[in-house]
Design an enzyme around this catalytic site. Sequence first.
Site, mmCIF file in Angstrom:
data_model
loop_
_atom_site.group_PDB
_atom_site.id
_atom_site.type_symbol
_atom_site.label_atom_id
_atom_site.label_comp_id
_atom_site.label_asym_id
_atom_site.label_seq_id
_atom_site.Cartn_x
_atom_site.Cartn_y
_atom_site.Cartn_z
ATOM 1 N N ARG A 1 3.353 25.119 -5.922
ATOM 2 C CA ARG A 1 3.291 26.593 -5.912
ATOM 3 C C ARG A 1 3.784 27.063 -4.569
ATOM 4 O O ARG A 1 3.247 26.691 -3.520
ATOM 5 C CB ARG A 1 1.844 27.042 -6.144
ATOM 6 N N GLU B 1 3.847 29.881 -2.655
ATOM 7 C CA GLU B 1 3.052 30.600 -1.670
ATOM 8 C C GLU B 1 1.984 29.714 -1.023
ATOM 9 O O GLU B 1 1.595 29.930 0.114
ATOM 10 C CB GLU B 1 2.379 31.825 -2.317
ATOM 11 N N THR C 1 1.918 26.190 -0.506
ATOM 12 C CA THR C 1 2.148 24.946 0.249
ATOM 13 C C THR C 1 3.552 24.744 0.776
ATOM 14 O O THR C 1 3.797 23.783 1.515
ATOM 15 C CB THR C 1 1.820 23.760 -0.663
ATOM 16 N N ARG C 2 4.517 25.578 0.402
ATOM 17 C CA ARG C 2 5.918 25.278 0.707
ATOM 18 C C ARG C 2 6.148 25.013 2.189
ATOM 19 O O ARG C 2 6.810 24.021 2.549
ATOM 20 C CB ARG C 2 6.837 26.409 0.231
ATOM 21 N N GLU D 1 7.058 23.692 -15.820
ATOM 22 C CA GLU D 1 7.499 22.435 -15.209
ATOM 23 C C GLU D 1 6.561 21.296 -15.598
ATOM 24 O O GLU D 1 6.997 20.189 -15.929
ATOM 25 C CB GLU D 1 7.529 22.569 -13.679
#
Length: 1176
Positions: free
Chosen positions: A23, A25, A27-28, A90
């Site tokens: 997700r 927002e 963990t990127r 996904e």
Amino acid sequence: MAALTLSSPSKPRWNYDVFLSFRDEDTRKSFIDHLYSALNQVGIYTFRDDDELSRGEHISTKLLKAIQGSRISIVVFSKDYASSHWCLDELVEILNCKNTLGQILLPIFYDVSPADVRNQTGTFTKAFAKHEDQFQAEMERVHKWRAALTEAANYSGWNLQDMANGFESRFIQKIVEEILRKENPAYLHVAKYPVGIDSHVKEIKDLLNLGTSDVRNVGIYGMGGIGKTTIAKAVYNEILHEFEGSSFLFNIKETSEQPNGLIHLQKQLLYDILKMKDWKIGSVDGGINLITKRFYRKKVLVVLDDVDHLKQLHSLVGNFELFGQGSTLIVTTRDKHVLTELGVNEKYKVEEMNHEESLQLFRWHAFGMTDPAEDFKKLSLDVVDYVGRLPLAAEVLGSYLSERSIIEWKSALEKLQKIPHREIQKILRISFDSLEDYAQDIFLDIACFFIGTNKEYVRKVLDGCGFFTDIGISILIDKSLLIVNEINELRMHDLIRDMGREIVRERASRDPGKHSRLWCHDDVLNVLNKHLGSEAIEGLNLNLPALEDVELKTEAFANMKNLRLLKIDGAYLIGSYECLSKELRWLHWHKCPLEFLPPNFHLENVVILDMQYSNIKQVWKKIKILNKLKALNLKGSKCLTRSPNFLQLPHLEILILEGCTSLIEVHESIEHLKKLVLLNLQGCKNLKNLPESISNLRSLKTLNLSDCIKIDKLPKQLGNMVALVELLADRTAVKQLPYSFGLLKNLKTLSLSGCKGQSSRSWMSRFVSSISPKFMKPIYLLPTSVSGLCSLTELNLGGCNLFEDEIPIDLGSLSSLKYLYLSRNNFRTLPHCIGELPQLYYLSLKDCANLELISKLPTSLTKLDARGCSSLQRFPDVPNQGSLCADFFLDSSDSLAYDLRKNLLQYMSKLSTGSYFSFKLPGGGVPNWLCYKRIGSSISLLIPSLPKGQIKGLLFCAGFAPIQDTPQEENPKISVYINGILWKNIGFSHEFHKDYPSWGIYILYTSCIEDRLASGMEVKMECEGGKYFEVKECGIHVIVDDPNAMDEDMDSDTLKRGRDYKTIDDAAFTSAPASIPLTGPEIGFLFRNKFARDAFRDRFHDRTVIAERAINLSDLQDDEFQIISRIFTQRQWQYFILPPARPYIHLVQEFYANIEQEPDTDEAEDDSPRLVSHVR
């Protein structure tokens, strides 16, 4: 075998090692960025979606391809993961790939509980409430998301709070280590040039049955250098990703012989599967327990390479059945018996490469290409002929000869003929060295003297030498050192043979006089001419060419005290035969020039005396005591006038006097041969009678008297030969069978072909008397018992000029009879009793020119040969019980009498569901009485509209012409499709080509399965001739209940013209010129064939197909024009070009007058005669 192309390594082709699902927002820019960098740093190719822009309703094609092309998917579940429907989509696709493509799913729980993910609680509750409100019209999609989360949370993964005390750096390090273990399963290098491996991989995968949960084990066996390890590596690479752990242990035999070798292999196995080092194993037994405990319920793949003892298997895999469900064990070995002891599920023998593959592999190693310079092409073929399709040899010699000149190639080839390549020999010799001494001696004897010899013949010789031949040969076969072919001959790969002979040379420092066995022509002559022989020599083979006249002195053998095996075909020995060894067990002396064997020739230990085509007049002058002699073969000794005295040959089992054309007497002492099982007197043309004492041979199983043209009677007490199984007396002058004949209770084969005597009736009556006393006149009265013939399975009475009344009415009492040959006899009607034979499989009536009627056939009959029965008119009615599956051989197609054709079709229409029936015809083309035929290899038709059940079957016809000699495994076939789906593959037996060497027709009828065929279905037939046959023509016939095959009202001239019909197919109507000639014979076919008429009319009724086309009727005869006018609808006549005025032209004029009044529909029910209502 595989196509002749190089195979790539057997490894799944993934585009990415890892796919990251997360997700944005959450963990990127933190955890995901650190994990992504760590993975890339250790070389793990990872896909991360860097597109932070807003997405559409569904995941993109790019993402789908990335998921599907990734070996491992890491799903990072964070608090807000479920709020993204893209992430959930996904996840659904990731699970789909895991379940269908075998991908690996690794979940990471980042600040979220696995229970919340599994049950959609906590933050996931709010997310799904929103989804259910937003996607009310797509609730099925929402349900899939929930199911995917539940499934994914149940897989083993990582929880940040439970590992590394929540420190992300340590957490990431552990994840990377685990990914490395899973992502690098150590694919093995298969081969530099893996030619022909793919087909083996496919076959072994089929044996493994990987889709089940069973624990499977498969053994791969074959001779050294055949490619077992290479194939096992390819299979390993292909399937290892389907297991939780895998291990390939090489060279088990070699490693286990080293100190603590088995413990080392146990540690390697544990490390490969569990990825943990420093296992403490104190003993082999301790290792067995540890392996069983650690692999319990773990799905593993284990390959054990080069196993030669069951102990090795038990030490490494213990009780393999206790491993986890779906576990697989593959064992490679040279010894088939090891696999039998292990009890593997399947055994896979690796055969030699075919010639093309061997040539390709050799050229890849020699030239780096498959098409070398012209000068090297012939030399390449010579090398491949030498290596004999052994992959190891092709690889070693190809590399050895690479970059060498033509001169060097020729020199190397010359050397190889005498001295095998050391590296190849080293590999092959491993199997030999593992043999016990007696088995090594058996192997060397066969390699030097007995390749191509009958196994039983060799067994007698070597048993006489004191060897344990049966078990020895069995061991050699299990170790892939020896082959017994389909005719019981001993065979051996040329390189294995050369290995054995090289061992003999090496043992004697290359001094031929000290070799244990001599087989090379030059070496043998050198030793004999120079008297170099020694006690070391146990066997000697001298086979002189026909024109080579060599005299040898017996003194040359004086020092060969241990000579057991002696073959001196065509040699002339001068001197005292006292010099020859007393240890002889085998004397093979074809074309012996002696008139008798000298009295001082020591033969007391000889087991087989093989003296075919010799000059012998009398075998020995005085009685010889030969207590060990088991076989005496004097075949073709044309000077022999009398057989020897047999008084002192107590163990003789085989006596062959075949072709001894001067033989006039068999010594009466033959009755003393109590162990004789075979007596062959075939072709003894001057032998008039057999001694009555011969009837006392109670062990005799085979008696061959064929072509003894002066023998006119058999011994009166022939029935005393209670063990007799086979009696062959073809082309003798026998007039009567003896009264005791019916006592031969064990007789299985009786052949009296061509025995005509004074009268066919007189001798046949004697045969009849043995099974039916009430049928005989008093002069031929015989005992009433018929039970003695209950074992008879084959009876040949061909060429005996028999009439039907000479066949006993109770011939059906021969309850075991399977093969009956009655060719070239005078029957007009086949005796009814033949139809009562319950086990008859094959019946030959070939060339019974007078035979008109077959009244009844046995229900068990599978093959009938009725070629040359030119008068045959009728086949029998089909019995109600059972179903026929038969091949019939008949005369050429259009020479079949009309009544016979009609009756054959009626015969087929009555066969029960599931039957098949075929008949084979010599050349002449596909019969014209088939309704649909065409030149070429395929044809199709639409099933006509008929009441259910009226169609009884389909008849398929194909004409094949052999292009060249046909090997047994290469035969043509027919494939039948219904509405495009394969229904049947019909293969041809090899005898098809054997019986019709020019070209022939194969017609096969198969009864219908009623629910398979319905009106309007398309039936298509495709014929394949392969490399060896050309498909000439093909045709289809539809069989229905109506038995009439021809229109009884048609005159013979019309029928004759109709036979010239050639099918007009769709192409003719779409590509032909505006005026299509339709000849008289073609019209003749149409008005005899309703189904063809229907199809023809249907095409013309469709204006879009035949627009501006016309049919020229100018060639029609009057009778044809009369009937064609009744075939078509009135409106269809506008598509015909009218002929000149005919007597029936007024019919056409009437049709034209009413064209405008007829509605634009297809015609009503056809009122033309029902001429061929059962055929399309």
